[in-house]
Design a protein around this motif. Structure first.
Motif, mmCIF file in Angstrom:
data_model
loop_
_atom_site.group_PDB
_atom_site.id
_atom_site.type_symbol
_atom_site.label_atom_id
_atom_site.label_comp_id
_atom_site.label_asym_id
_atom_site.label_seq_id
_atom_site.Cartn_x
_atom_site.Cartn_y
_atom_site.Cartn_z
ATOM 1 N N ILE A 1 0.836 -1.238 -0.072
ATOM 2 C CA ILE A 1 -0.036 -0.003 -0.143
ATOM 3 C C ILE A 1 0.881 1.283 0.103
ATOM 4 O O ILE A 1 0.778 2.265 -0.849
ATOM 5 C CB ILE A 1 -1.035 -0.034 1.232
ATOM 6 N N ILE B 1 2.547 -0.067 -13.604
ATOM 7 C CA ILE B 1 2.184 -0.611 -11.977
ATOM 8 C C ILE B 1 3.178 -2.001 -12.077
ATOM 9 O O ILE B 1 4.174 -1.811 -10.650
ATOM 10 C CB ILE B 1 0.793 -1.243 -11.839
ATOM 11 N N ASP B 2 3.305 -2.684 -12.951
ATOM 12 C CA ASP B 2 4.373 -3.829 -12.660
ATOM 13 C C ASP B 2 5.590 -3.443 -12.300
ATOM 14 O O ASP B 2 6.514 -3.994 -11.406
ATOM 15 C CB ASP B 2 4.367 -4.554 -13.945
ATOM 16 N N MET C 1 6.108 -1.632 -8.853
ATOM 17 C CA MET C 1 5.739 -2.288 -7.565
ATOM 18 C C MET C 1 6.625 -3.627 -7.682
ATOM 19 O O MET C 1 6.384 -4.560 -6.739
ATOM 20 C CB MET C 1 4.146 -2.926 -7.611
ATOM 21 N N GLN C 2 7.596 -3.771 -8.594
ATOM 22 C CA GLN C 2 8.442 -4.810 -8.576
ATOM 23 C C GLN C 2 9.297 -5.186 -7.229
ATOM 24 O O GLN C 2 9.939 -6.230 -7.221
ATOM 25 C CB GLN C 2 9.310 -5.212 -9.692
ATOM 26 N N ILE D 1 7.534 -7.848 -2.775
ATOM 27 C CA ILE D 1 7.069 -9.287 -2.966
ATOM 28 C C ILE D 1 5.691 -9.554 -1.963
ATOM 29 O O ILE D 1 5.671 -9.357 -1.015
ATOM 30 C CB ILE D 1 8.238 -10.148 -2.468
ATOM 31 N N CYS D 2 4.859 -10.419 -3.009
ATOM 32 C CA CYS D 2 3.748 -11.064 -2.049
ATOM 33 C C CYS D 2 3.752 -12.610 -2.380
ATOM 34 O O CYS D 2 3.593 -13.032 -3.300
ATOM 35 C CB CYS D 2 2.336 -10.702 -2.671
ATOM 36 N N GLY E 1 0.571 -14.260 -3.301
ATOM 37 C CA GLY E 1 0.381 -14.107 -4.812
ATOM 38 C C GLY E 1 -0.670 -13.289 -5.070
ATOM 39 O O GLY E 1 -1.672 -13.570 -5.891
ATOM 40 N N TYR F 1 -0.831 -10.283 -6.713
ATOM 41 C CA TYR F 1 -0.480 -9.420 -7.559
ATOM 42 C C TYR F 1 -1.673 -9.044 -8.561
ATOM 43 O O TYR F 1 -1.651 -7.754 -8.809
ATOM 44 C CB TYR F 1 0.721 -9.862 -8.552
ATOM 45 N N GLN F 2 -2.457 -9.567 -9.045
ATOM 46 C CA GLN F 2 -3.338 -9.402 -10.086
ATOM 47 C C GLN F 2 -4.487 -8.371 -9.167
ATOM 48 O O GLN F 2 -4.936 -7.677 -9.704
ATOM 49 C CB GLN F 2 -4.174 -10.782 -10.259
ATOM 50 N N ARG F 3 -4.799 -8.835 -7.983
ATOM 51 C CA ARG F 3 -5.826 -7.990 -7.459
ATOM 52 C C ARG F 3 -5.259 -6.441 -6.905
ATOM 53 O O ARG F 3 -5.522 -5.521 -6.918
ATOM 54 C CB ARG F 3 -6.256 -8.630 -6.019
ATOM 55 N N ILE F 4 -3.703 -6.441 -6.566
ATOM 56 C CA ILE F 4 -2.994 -5.342 -6.383
ATOM 57 C C ILE F 4 -3.177 -4.525 -7.758
ATOM 58 O O ILE F 4 -3.409 -3.300 -7.550
ATOM 59 C CB ILE F 4 -1.535 -5.712 -6.115
ATOM 60 N N ARG F 5 -2.962 -4.913 -8.742
ATOM 61 C CA ARG F 5 -3.024 -4.285 -10.137
ATOM 62 C C ARG F 5 -4.171 -3.713 -9.970
ATOM 63 O O ARG F 5 -4.429 -2.374 -10.390
ATOM 64 C CB ARG F 5 -2.509 -4.933 -11.259
ATOM 65 N N GLY G 1 -3.635 -17.280 -5.884
ATOM 66 C CA GLY G 1 -2.182 -17.103 -5.335
ATOM 67 C C GLY G 1 -1.458 -18.349 -5.605
ATOM 68 O O GLY G 1 -0.292 -18.314 -5.658
ATOM 69 N N GLN H 1 0.469 -18.154 -8.707
ATOM 70 C CA GLN H 1 1.855 -17.437 -8.344
ATOM 71 C C GLN H 1 2.683 -18.170 -7.476
ATOM 72 O O GLN H 1 4.006 -18.130 -7.802
ATOM 73 C CB GLN H 1 1.463 -16.146 -7.779
ATOM 74 N N ARG I 1 7.855 -11.941 -8.940
ATOM 75 C CA ARG I 1 7.751 -10.505 -8.574
ATOM 76 C C ARG I 1 6.511 -10.047 -9.703
ATOM 77 O O ARG I 1 6.463 -10.680 -10.527
ATOM 78 C CB ARG I 1 8.742 -9.543 -8.942
ATOM 79 N N MET I 2 5.955 -8.838 -9.665
ATOM 80 C CA MET I 2 4.747 -8.356 -10.407
ATOM 81 C C MET I 2 5.085 -8.577 -11.744
ATOM 82 O O MET I 2 4.253 -9.003 -12.412
ATOM 83 C CB MET I 2 4.238 -7.116 -9.849
ATOM 84 N N PRO I 3 6.142 -8.098 -12.236
ATOM 85 C CA PRO I 3 6.480 -7.955 -13.884
ATOM 86 C C PRO I 3 6.345 -9.356 -14.446
ATOM 87 O O PRO I 3 6.102 -9.468 -15.663
ATOM 88 C CB PRO I 3 7.822 -7.520 -14.242
ATOM 89 N N LYS J 1 -0.722 -12.814 -15.286
ATOM 90 C CA LYS J 1 -1.219 -11.545 -15.333
ATOM 91 C C LYS J 1 -2.796 -11.658 -14.965
ATOM 92 O O LYS J 1 -3.293 -11.270 -14.011
ATOM 93 C CB LYS J 1 -1.227 -10.979 -16.954
#
Lengths: 168, 762
Positions: free
Chosen positions: A107, A125-126, A129-130, A133-134, A137, A139-143, B674, B677, B707-709, B713
């Motif tokens: 956040i 965003i990607d 935010m890299q 780490i989550c 996982g 990531y999709q919802r963070i985006r 999750g 991922q 990581r996100m990148p 997706k």
């Protein structure tokens, strides 16, 4: 040990710590604000992200001595439990968290991203935010939540109050 | 209960008390729902004004006060799977409670009171869905009866909704609280008289409910293990022996003690070998006023180690040795038909060796626990998956009765099996006892990666044979990895029935000859279980080989799987396993059969949703895998795009899942998102390697996570709707993703993957 003044979320704290102590531990162990998390200790995971004068830093790798008069903002300082920041509200609406441990850092990074780029693309965003780490996982919802927060912030409407959570 | 007696053949003989099946004990307690054992129905307490108030508590999972306050007990550990929400909501739905006003309280660790609390093996919902429904329904029936008595009407004319009893014919309403005093005087109805809700009337079960901790998490107020606090608390950081089985020879603590804030240095005795699934490693602890001082002090400790017999161990050499080992004949663990004859008569033989590395859990919250040991009592606050197992072993270690040990469970900042082990809680308790101080043990990331209970490396060889008609005639699967059981008993050198039952011996396809063989692989690290356990490598080998089989047969991979699953029927495996047992995740195969129809249905669904067969641009491809684990049926299709020869982009992942009755659809979706991922990390990034008995990765720069990148997706989750018994969703998303990804990479590039993590550069 040295007496140092730290301004956290608008409040000044006098702390007597080793100047090399990472800001993370001063915030958590000495000041007692626990929302900022420890994940790696070497700026690899972003769980400890706080803002110094609005700029995100990894507090686990930022010695107290470099903070000086810069204003520190932690997860506890971006909104209040009754009036959440738009990013926190978006996190709720998108039901982002799983375990939740990394989310303070996520956040804080997202708030900084949206200040810099109010309308970020998926790629923005990607890239931004890299450093966070989550492991669960999310990531999709963070985006999605960052896009939603971008919209909420630009509506310039006061962010609605979240209803009292279950269990409180 | 990760490896209860019924699940892992070795466990009874080799495991410590904490890992013995506690399930059956619970089922006895479960009798309170079915045998009409009346527990304390009537309780009285006082409100703030000191007035005596009545409380309805027909079972341990809920109380309703005469003020109308409803408290639901969450007795399983929350680690991101949403169980603090999903089980209480089942009670609330049955009861007809106003969810927005219920209070959720985390139970302390107490197996006698709450039943099994070992949150592991994807079985919280499977085991507790029905007991929670019965808990809610029992209270509901008492409230209905109380209202019916007051209104002098039949119970059948009454219903509950929004924490009120409603007389359906007149519309009269009474709040639950107003009925508590009368309801708590009524006898608890026998199970036979408890009518559960018609699923058509559920208001929450089967829908999406936000987690109860959402607000606390986003506002930084949620309390994890690391946030536990006790007055006068000190922090301990421990230097542990870098090799498993080694010990402290001597140490010099002068420099450590000179660090301002460092208070004490205390050695911890380790178990040597076997390392066990519970005991702390040998080491030296630095106790300080704050975490930083403890870390600095620890860095300045000078320790001489006796590194023990594992000091020459190398994971690279182990893989080389196991690769030779699996090329030979092994111990047959399942046999059907005559594989040798199938191979002799084959027109085509496909044979490959599959290699996967050690993995660390790398929970973002490293292990940590706070303990206070005083006056013959011990109280612990910890991010534990297994509070009751920890309670037993803490009592035993401290030499105090179990009822003098209290375990408070915080939120878990990730767990994935790591936090099933009580070693970090024992460290805290031993140091608290020795120092006389409240001590919080904090693991650093380096500690976590060096001293995990690792997911074992594995080497497998699979041989598939086709006849002249391109029929799959033989399947031979050779398996070698150190067993979890070896952590308790070093004489164990082969996989247990329990481990093989996670995707190897339950090979479901119709092949005339099947031979599954295992090989010796002694353990040199502490081996534990990681989210979906041996399903990870076993699904990787099986589902990527199935893709090659389809190609060799000239059949589409989805059609191939549907054809080889054969007629709709229930599968059994044990008759082909000699003396071996098929564990079926601790359930009887009668209660939870292996249903071919359900597997075929998820395959057909995912193919439809993902647009299987559609044309994709050059460099892109779809890959398919289906894998049942933890009694949940899953099929997965991954879309991949390979850029610049080796950059892997994953635009879409489709899952179809049949977990029986869906309880909280949002948490099913989030676990699958999750899980993809999590699997992407191990497919693309993560590996633990060992040299001279010591882990070579120190932090997230060496042990990499997605990581996100580079993360997948869009993950699309398609939930099958049915009313079968609910099964878990924490682990089942992980196994099929990686082979589906490998198969997609093949479709996109023509390159097959046999080694994890995937490296397209090599």
């Amino acid at each position: 040990m040295a007496l140092t003044k730290l301004t956290v979320n608008g409040k000044v704290y006098s702390v007597d710590v080793d100047p090399n102590m990472p800001l993370l531990w001063a915030i958590r162990d000495v000041i007692g604000l626990k929302g900022t998390k420890f994940g790696c200790g070497m700026a690899q995971c972003g769980a400890c992200t706080v803002h110094l004068n609005g700029t995100p830093v990894r507090s686990c790798s930022t010695p107290v001595s470099v903070v000086k008069t810069q204003k520190i903002t932690t997860i506890e300082g971006i909104g209040t439990p009754d009036h959440l920041h738009a990013v926190q509200q978006a996190w709720i609406e998108e039901q982002v968290p799983q375990c939740g441990y990394c989310q303070s850092g996520q956040i804080m990074s997202a708030v900084a991203l949206l200040k810099q780029k109010p309308n970020p693309s998926d790629e923005d965003i990607d890239t931004y935010m890299q450093g966070n780490i989550c492991r669960c996982g999310t990531y999709q919802r963070i985006r999605s939540a960052i896009h939603k927060a971008s919209g909420l912030l630009q509506e310039k409407k006061p962010v609605k109050t979240t209803p009292a959570p279950v269990g409180k | 209960m990760k490896i209860p007696a019924s699940f892992d053949g070795k466990t009874d003989a080799s495991s410590t008390e904490i890992f013995k099946a506690s399930r059956r004990d619970f089922l006895k307690i479960g009798g309170l729902f079915s045998g009409g054992l009346a527990l304390g129905v009537s309780l009285f307490s006082c409100n703030e004004k000191g007035e005596k108030t009545a409380t309805l508590a027909p079972n341990v999972y809920l109380t309703i006060s005469s003020a109308g306050d409803i408290t639901l007990i969450a007795h399983r550990s929350e680690m991101g799977q949403g169980i603090r929400t999903s089980l209480p909501l089942v009670i609330a739905d049955e009861l007809g409670a106003d969810w927005s006003k219920v209070k959720i309280v985390q139970a302390e660790g107490d197996e006698k009171k709450y039943g099994n609390q070992n949150t592991d093996g994807s079985f919280s919902i499977r085991m507790f869905y029905k007991p929670m429904r019965e808990a809610g329904a029992t209270a509901r029936l008492l409230l209905l009866q109380a209202a019916a008595n007051r209104w002098k009407v039949s119970v059948t004319e009454c219903d509950t909704q929004n924490s009120q009893v409603i007389h359906t014919t007149s519309g009269k309403k009474l709040d639950f609280g107003e009925l508590v005093e009368e309801a708590q005087k009524l006898p608890v109805p026998a199970a036979a008289n408890i009518k559960l809700k018609d699923p058509g009337r559920f208001t929450m079960i089967g829908k999406a409910t936000p987690i109860v901790d959402l607000h606390d998490i986003v506002s930084g107020q949620a309390v994890f293990g690391i946030d536990a606090f006790a007055e006068g608390m000190k922090i301990a950081v421990i230097k542990r022996c870098p090799v498993v089985g080694g010990s402290v020879k001597s140490f010099d603590d002068k420099k450590a003690l000179a660090v301002p804030g460092v208070l004490k240095v205390i050695p911890i005795k380790g178990p040597g070998l076997p390392a066990t699934l519970s005991k702390p490693l040998s080491g030296v602890a630095v106790i300080a006023e704050n975490t930083w001082a403890a870390i600095k002090g620890r860095d300045l400790l000078e320790v001489q180690w006796d590194l023990g017999p594992n000091a020459t161990y190398s994971s690279a050499e182990d893989i080389a040795r196991l690769t030779k080992e699996v090329a030979r004949a092994g111990t047959v663990r399942r046999n059907r038909g005559d594989f040798a004859a199938a191979k002799a008569g084959a027109k085509k033989v496909i044979e490959h060796t599959y290699i996967a590395p050690y993995l660390a859990h790398a929970t973002l919250e490293p292990p940590c626990a706070l303990a206070v040991v005083k006056d013959g009592r011990c109280e612990v606050w910890a991010c534990t998956q297994n509070p009751q197992g920890a309670r037993d072993i803490l009592a035993e270690t401290l030499g105090i009765p179990v009822d003098k040990v209290k375990i408070n469970i915080t939120l878990l900042g990730g767990a994935f099996g790591r936090k099933s082990k009580p070693d970090f809680m024992l460290e805290a308790a031993l140091l608290a006892k020795e120092s006389g101080l409240p001590v919080k043990v904090q693991w650093t990331r380096e500690d976590d990666l060096h001293h995990d209970y690792f997911h074992a490396l594995s080497v497998q060889r699979v041989v598939a044979t086709l006849d002249a008609q391109n029929k799959l005639t033989g399947w031979n699967h050779h398996i070698a990895y150190p067993s979890i059981s070896a952590t308790e008993d070093q004489s164990v050198v082969q996989p247990s029935d329990g481990e093989l039952g996670l995707g190897a011996t339950d090979f479901p396809y119709q092949v005339p000859a099947i031979r599954i063989e295992t090989h010796d692989a002694p353990a040199h690290l502490r081996i534990g279980w990681l989210r979906s356990v041996r399903n990870i490598p076993q699904a990787f080998a099986v589902a990527t080989m199935m893709d090659e089989v389809a190609e060799a047969r000239g059949v589409d991979p989805v059609a191939n799987a549907l054809e080889l699953l054969g007629e709709d029927r229930n599968l059994t495996f044990e008759q082909e396993m000699g003396k071996g047992k098929y564990p079926n995740y601790g359930e009887s195969i009668t209660d939870y059969p292996w249903e071919v129809a359900r597997m075929k249905a998820v395959i057909q669904r995912v193919a439809k949703e993902a647009g299987w067969g559609k044309k994709l641009p050059k460099g892109s491809g779809l890959g398919f895998a289906a894998h049942k684990s933890f009694l949940t049926y899953v099929a997965c299709i991954v879309e991949v795009r390979v850029e610049a020869g080796n950059k892997i982009v994953i635009p879409h992942v489709h899952y179809a899942v049949d977990c029986g009755t869906a309880v909280n659809t949002d948490r099913i979706r989030s676990q699958f998102e999750g899980g993809a991922q999590f699997s992407a990390s191990l497919a693309l990034k993560s590996a633990i390697t060992v040299k001279n008995g010591q882990v070579e990765q120190n932090n997230f720069d060496g042990y990499q996570l997605i990581r996100m990148p580079e993360s997948p997706k869009e993950i699309h989750v398609h939930i099958m709707e049915n009313q079968a018994k609910p099964t878990g969703i924490g682990e089942p998303p992980v196994p099929p993703f990686t082979p589906a990804l490998c198969n997609a990479i093949y479709a996109a590039t023509g390159k097959r993957i046999y080694t994890l993590p995937i490296d397209l550069k090599g």
